[in-house]
Design a protein around this motif. Structure first.
Motif, PDB file in Angstrom:
ATOM      1  N   PRO A 112      11.203  30.681 -14.923  1.00  0.00           N
ATOM      2  CA  PRO A 112      11.280  31.681 -13.848  1.00  0.00           C
ATOM      3  C   PRO A 112      12.734  32.050 -13.555  1.00  0.00           C
ATOM      4  O   PRO A 112      13.639  31.231 -13.708  1.00  0.00           O
ATOM      5  N   SER A 113      12.942  33.296 -13.156  1.00  0.00           N
ATOM      6  CA  SER A 113      14.308  33.763 -12.965  1.00  0.00           C
ATOM      7  C   SER A 113      14.368  34.750 -11.808  1.00  0.00           C
ATOM      8  O   SER A 113      13.347  35.166 -11.250  1.00  0.00           O
ATOM      9  N   LYS A 114      15.584  35.156 -11.483  1.00  0.00           N
ATOM     10  CA  LYS A 114      15.814  36.152 -10.448  1.00  0.00           C
ATOM     11  C   LYS A 114      16.842  37.143 -10.968  1.00  0.00           C
ATOM     12  O   LYS A 114      17.867  36.766 -11.532  1.00  0.00           O
ATOM     13  N   SER A 115      16.552  38.443 -10.776  1.00  0.00           N
ATOM     14  CA  SER A 115      17.440  39.493 -11.254  1.00  0.00           C
ATOM     15  C   SER A 115      18.161  40.149 -10.087  1.00  0.00           C
ATOM     16  O   SER A 115      17.588  40.366  -9.026  1.00  0.00           O
ATOM     17  N   SER A 116      19.434  40.472 -10.301  1.00  0.00           N
ATOM     18  CA  SER A 116      20.216  41.186  -9.291  1.00  0.00           C
ATOM     19  C   SER A 116      21.107  42.187 -10.009  1.00  0.00           C
ATOM     20  O   SER A 116      21.110  42.283 -11.236  1.00  0.00           O
ATOM     21  N   VAL A 123      21.813  41.349 -13.741  1.00  0.00           N
ATOM     22  CA  VAL A 123      22.313  39.978 -13.852  1.00  0.00           C
ATOM     23  C   VAL A 123      21.133  39.064 -13.575  1.00  0.00           C
ATOM     24  O   VAL A 123      20.571  39.068 -12.481  1.00  0.00           O
ATOM     25  N   VAL A 124      20.726  38.308 -14.584  1.00  0.00           N
ATOM     26  CA  VAL A 124      19.546  37.456 -14.465  1.00  0.00           C
ATOM     27  C   VAL A 124      19.983  35.995 -14.455  1.00  0.00           C
ATOM     28  O   VAL A 124      20.698  35.540 -15.351  1.00  0.00           O
ATOM     29  N   HIS A 125      19.559  35.276 -13.417  1.00  0.00           N
ATOM     30  CA  HIS A 125      19.832  33.844 -13.310  1.00  0.00           C
ATOM     31  C   HIS A 125      18.505  33.100 -13.304  1.00  0.00           C
ATOM     32  O   HIS A 125      17.550  33.506 -12.627  1.00  0.00           O
ATOM     33  N   TYR A 126      18.454  31.999 -14.026  1.00  0.00           N
ATOM     34  CA  TYR A 126      17.254  31.173 -14.015  1.00  0.00           C
ATOM     35  C   TYR A 126      17.283  30.290 -12.771  1.00  0.00           C
ATOM     36  O   TYR A 126      18.319  29.729 -12.408  1.00  0.00           O
ATOM     37  N   LEU A 127      16.142  30.216 -12.122  1.00  0.00           N
ATOM     38  CA  LEU A 127      16.067  29.497 -10.854  1.00  0.00           C
ATOM     39  C   LEU A 127      16.270  27.999 -11.075  1.00  0.00           C
ATOM     40  O   LEU A 127      15.735  27.428 -12.028  1.00  0.00           O
TER      41      LEU A 127
END
Length: 993
Positions: A112-116, A123-127
């Protein structure tokens, strides 16, 4: 949509064969934005509050223990809070969760990840892991609990995101066991079919474990096919300088496929200039290097089984001989089977030399040489005995509509070098004999050596049919020498130095003086244009180590290299100022010490402008519609050329228009039947992740893809892993691009691809959104686009590059080497059409000093100012600036065959009494359309000063009318001599007849 899912029995990833099943599913099976693209499906069959599962997921991602696990109840869709992770690594995950619905199915999402950030540059970071389990549930957890679930499968949200089969890793134990069976301690070669490109470069895929040891390659090909296969080298020690040798392939009846039909793109190739090269291939310990081997199966070969060998030899290890067996079928491949690129049949294009010969491209004319004077279209260059230009002349009229007999001189004296010794005295060099080494219609080359007892300067130069001059200037110290300064002087005439653009200066009237220093870390500045509308020169300073930098948002990640000669540890620079009768460009490099034998390259390029006359009739007749839309709708609007952007149904993938080409051809055929032309977006700055050749290109190291920090959307991070620059992303179609490294063999592929699209799909040209290749590739592209009578229309869009991330460079300066082959400019996003001068419009936007015409983009442009240069905006880019009203006026007036006389022309028959209000005349027999544009900061009343005789109109019978033009002006009539009100930043279109 059909998706491929990998079902993995709970005990079986290490003991049972994985099974690939096809399902029909909804396009969105789960919320990938919050849950990621991958999940395990587990079945809980026990009782109680604790379900224990071991998921042998065989993940390729780095640091899986640092990524969150989300468990979801399949029955309710709710997230389960009580979860405890026991073990998380690449091979497997052990976790315990509360089966809140009892027996049944549960989903485990593990990326799962979060995009900004921007939708197009996300910019995608994995939670990170989280602990949401309640203390009561954790306290009651038994000390020992058996596995009580069955893993039903690993599922990806769609086939494109799937890791199966080549990204499913072998366990460390499996990999060791497999390698031991090859009984080598230095390296192992894994043969692999073209259908399964190697995608892991630091792990062995489970596919190789499943099939067991394989030491030979076997394949099947059609006659005439561009066949490819892989030999993947897995290094057990550091391997140096791998070479590869092919034997002939023979069958039992004596038929032979000679070794010359085989090659390896990782070891040898042909660069974008057509020069063969050899690559140095090193493989670090525990890494995998795929060697992509290509075989041109002869058309005339007999069907049968052909056998031979490939010998792989590292410089520091024993060779490996890989037997190769190829079954050639009786079927005949069509054009090498390039219409099946998923079989890697187009890898051959990487070494193409198509359109390399420097043949003259219309409208240019063959070069001629007589008495050291080289003539080309509209220009002459006289070569001095030193080898440098003694004079550069153009013969274009101010109107840029034709040629004249009297020249426009660019120089007051020859271009020359000065070498100043430490004591201030000049080291004069004697001239050797000037020699011409090539005389062809497209290129003339010459050389000379100038020397004294301290320095030798070897000059090698060439002039091409479009006005590009390249100088290689090698300076060698014949003894130790201290230099106070080395300068190249370019002495411009005042008439040829009216405007200046570059080196931190906007396109404007030339300032009285300019002083500039090198700053390559921050500024993409090594060139300047100095000129007038009908005569000018761009010059660029380089050395032998020049590498084209990245552009368009990425300059800082691969900037210019400071030329050792000109830059001289930042001592060098340029001063431009009047000196006597000249406007002198003093290009200096400062003091330095040279030891005997030291060499420096003071290379420079020249572009002589303009390149050709204006094609105003093309401007009036060619009207772009920049959107994928109904053919009939576009035709009814009055557009004549459709630009198909990427991210559309018939061209979905950026710079890879080869997947939906049949839909594209159908659309183009319909357009042609309706009298319309179609151009497509296609360039090489970045490449879609949907390209079939992505991983073969990755196997070439940094040759095609630029190094970088990775990141970007999930797909790139999960499949490309690291060492790349994430580029443009189209959320609607999930298309993610990777930045190309610059000049590479991908340009050969690009040329071949453009030829194929022209000949087989019927495109009428290309739309370039900034350019990441040089003029060599541009010439090749123009040749293939215009072959066999195709129109080959090229228009170039650029966003304003004058900003920090682009290195503060003027777009026109950056792309001037491409201008000889363009049909129109579209400058562009972030161009300010309200707060820049008319000189900026003329030099940086209009294209007129270079023989081009343009259009405006940002906010629809300024229609009143634009028409002074013959520019409108483009449909349907901005509704508030719809140009159809102006198009209608063009047709009503009859713009075809008008003579454009710009405000910059000294003999313009219509002028205003205010220097900030400009007037351009479009003249016909007995009438004229006068475009008035204001740069005045307030509303003003103006008077037209009209040369009636020059217009050919009797003032006593003349009428001056402003036709009604939608979104531009209301109808109005003026009397001869009447004051005309002009609103600030606006203007009029007046018909005088």
């Amino acid at each position: 949509m059909k998706y491929l899912f990998l079902l993995l029995p709970v005990l079986g990833f290490s003991r049972l064969h994985a099974q690939e099943l096809t399902y029909s599913e909804e396009h969105h099976q789960w919320d990938a934005d919050s849950l990621g693209n991958h999940r395990a499906i587990v079945q809980f069959n026990g009782t109680g509050r604790y379900a224990k599962t071991i998921v042998e997921w065989r993940r390729r991602d780095r640091h899986p223990e640092q990524k969150r696990i989300i468990v979801q109840d399949a029955q309710t869709g709710h997230k389960i809070r009580n979860v405890k992770t026991v073990t998380i690594n690449n091979e497997k995950g052990t976790l315990i969760f509360e089966p809140v619905s009892g027996k049944g199915t549960y989903y485990i999402y593990y990326l799962p990840s979060k995009s900004s950030g921007s939708p197009n540059y996300p910019v995608v970071h994995y939670l990170p892991p989280e602990n949401t389990a309640s203390p009561d549930w954790l306290d009651a957890l038994p000390a020992s609990i058996k596995t009580n679930t069955v893993v039903k499968g690993i599922e990806s949200i769609d086939a494109f995101n799937s890791f199966y089969p080549m990204e499913v890793i072998a366990t460390d134990a499996e990999a060791r066991s497999l390698v031991q069976k090859y009984k080598r301690t230095d390296y192992v070669v894994f043969p692999e079919d073209r259908r399964y490109p190697v995608k892991l470069f630091d792990r062995i895929p489970y596919r190789w474990v499943k099939r067991g040891p394989v030491t030979a390659f076997k394949g099947s090909a059609m006659r005439g096919e561009n066949y490819a296969f892989q030999l993947a080298v897995y290094a057990l020690q550091n391997l140096q300088n791998i070479s590869i040798r092919f034997s002939d392939l023979k069958n039992e009846k004596g038929s032979v496929i000679t070794a010359s039909a085989l090659s390896c793109i990782n070891v040898t190739g042909v660069d974008y200039r057509g020069t063969p090269f050899t690559k140095i291939v090193q493989v670090a310990k525990d890494s995998i290097q795929p060697l992509w081997c290509l075989l041109d199966v002869p058309v005339s070969i007999r069907p049968g089984v052909y056998k031979g060998t490939v010998t792989i030899t590292p410089a520091n290890a024993a060779p490996s001989i890989v037997p190769v067996q190829l079954t050639v079928t009786g079927a005949l491949a069509k054009n090498g089977n390039i219409e099946e690129p998923w079989k890697q049949t187009r890898l051959k294009w990487l070494n193409s030399t198509m359109a390399q010969e420097n043949t003259v491209i219309a409208p240019y004319t063959p070069l001629t040489l007589k008495d050291n004077v080289i003539e080309l279209l509209g220009r002459k260059v006289t070569i001095d005995k030193s080898g440098f230009p003694a004079q550069i002349q153009t013969f274009f009229t101010e109107e840029m509509t034709g040629l004249k007999a009297t020249p426009n001189n660019l120089l007051t004296e020859p271009i020359h070098f000065h070498f100043i010794a430490a004591d201030g005295k000049e080291l004069k060099l004697g001239n050797g004999g000037l020699q011409y080494t090539e005389q062809s219609p497209g290129t003339i080359q010459w050389s000379n050596t100038n020397s004294n007892d301290q320095l030798r300067m070897e000059v090698h130069a060439s002039l091409e049919f479009d006005g590009f001059v390249s100088y290689t200037v090698k300076v060698t110290a014949l003894q130790d020498v201290d230099l106070k300064n080395t300068t190249l002087h370019i002495p411009f005439t005042k008439e040829a130095a009216r405007y200046l653009m570059g080196l931190g200066e906007k396109g404007e009237l030339r300032p009285d003086s300019l002083s500039w220093k090198w700053d390559v870390a921050h500024k993409n500045q090594d060139a300047i244009w100095i000129g007038n509308v009908n005569v000018g020169l761009q010059y660029t300073l380089r050395d032998e180590k020049y590498v084209r930098p990245l552009n368009t948002n990425f300059y800082l990640q691969k900037p210019l290299l400071l030329p050792a000669s000109w830059g001289n540890e930042n001592k060098g620079g340029i001063i431009i100022a009047q000196k006597g009768k000249s406007i002198l460009a003093d290009n200096y490099s400062g003091e330095r010490h040279l030891k005997k034998g030291d060499t420096l390259y003071y290379n420079f390029n020249l572009l002589i402008t303009p390149f050709h006359t204006l094609n105003t009739n093309f401007q009036w007749a060619t009207r772009f519609y920049h959107k994928y839309d109904s053919i009939q709708k576009i035709k009814n609007i009055g557009a004549t050329v459709i630009n198909i952007h990427h991210g559309t149904a018939i061209n979905p993938w950026i710079n890879y228009p080869f997947i939906e080409w049949q839909k594209m051809k159908q659309y183009i055929d319909e357009a042609h039947q309706n009298g319309l032309k179609v151009k497509i977006y296609n360039t090489v700055r970045e490449l879609s992740n949907h390209a079939y050749e992505l991983f073969p290109l990755r196997s070439l190291g940094h040759e095609v893809y630029s190094p970088g920090k990775g990141g970007g959307v999930n797909w790139l991070q999960e499949h490309v892993d690291t060492d790349y620059i994430a580029a443009w992303f189209v959320p609607e179609v999930k298309d993610a691009a990777i930045i190309n490294s610059g000049m590479s063999r991908w340009h050969n592929y690009y040329v071949e691809g453009m030829n194929w699209l022209t000949q087989h799909v019927g495109i009428d040209g290309i739309y370039l959104d900034d350019v990441a290749f040089d003029r060599v590739t541009m010439k090749r592209i123009k040749r293939v686009l215009t072959a066999n009578g195709h129109p080959g229309i090229i228009d170039l869009h650029s966003a304003n590059q004058y900003n920090k991330r682009d290195g503060f460079i003027n777009s026109a300066n950056l792309y001037m080497e491409h201008f000889p082959y363009l049909n129109r400019l579209w400058f562009g996003e972030y161009f300010d059409y309200e707060n820049n001068s008319s000189d900026f419009f003329l030099t940086e936007v209009s294209g007129i000093p270079f023989g081009l015409m343009g259009e405006m983009l940002q906010d629809g442009g300024n229609a009143w100012r634009g028409m002074v240069y013959g520019m409108t905006c483009r449909i349907p880019w901005t509704e508030n600036a719809d140009p159809t009203g102006i198009w209608k006026l063009w047709d009503d007036f009859g713009m075809q065959d008008t003579k454009m006389i710009g405000y910059w022309v000294s003999s313009n028959p219509v002028k205003t009494d205010n220097e900030k209000v400009k007037a351009t005349v479009y003249k016909k027999e007995g009438k004229a359309l006068v475009s008035i544009g204001s740069w005045n900061e307030t509303d003003i009343n103006i008077t037209l000063n009209i040369n009636w005789q020059q217009l050919g109109i009797d003032p006593s019978k003349a009428t001056i009318t402003a036709p009604a033009v939608r979104n531009f002006q209301e109808a109005r009539s003026f009397k001869v001599g009447e004051k005309i009100p002009v609103q600030k930043h606006r203007g009029w279109l007046l018909v005088i007849q």
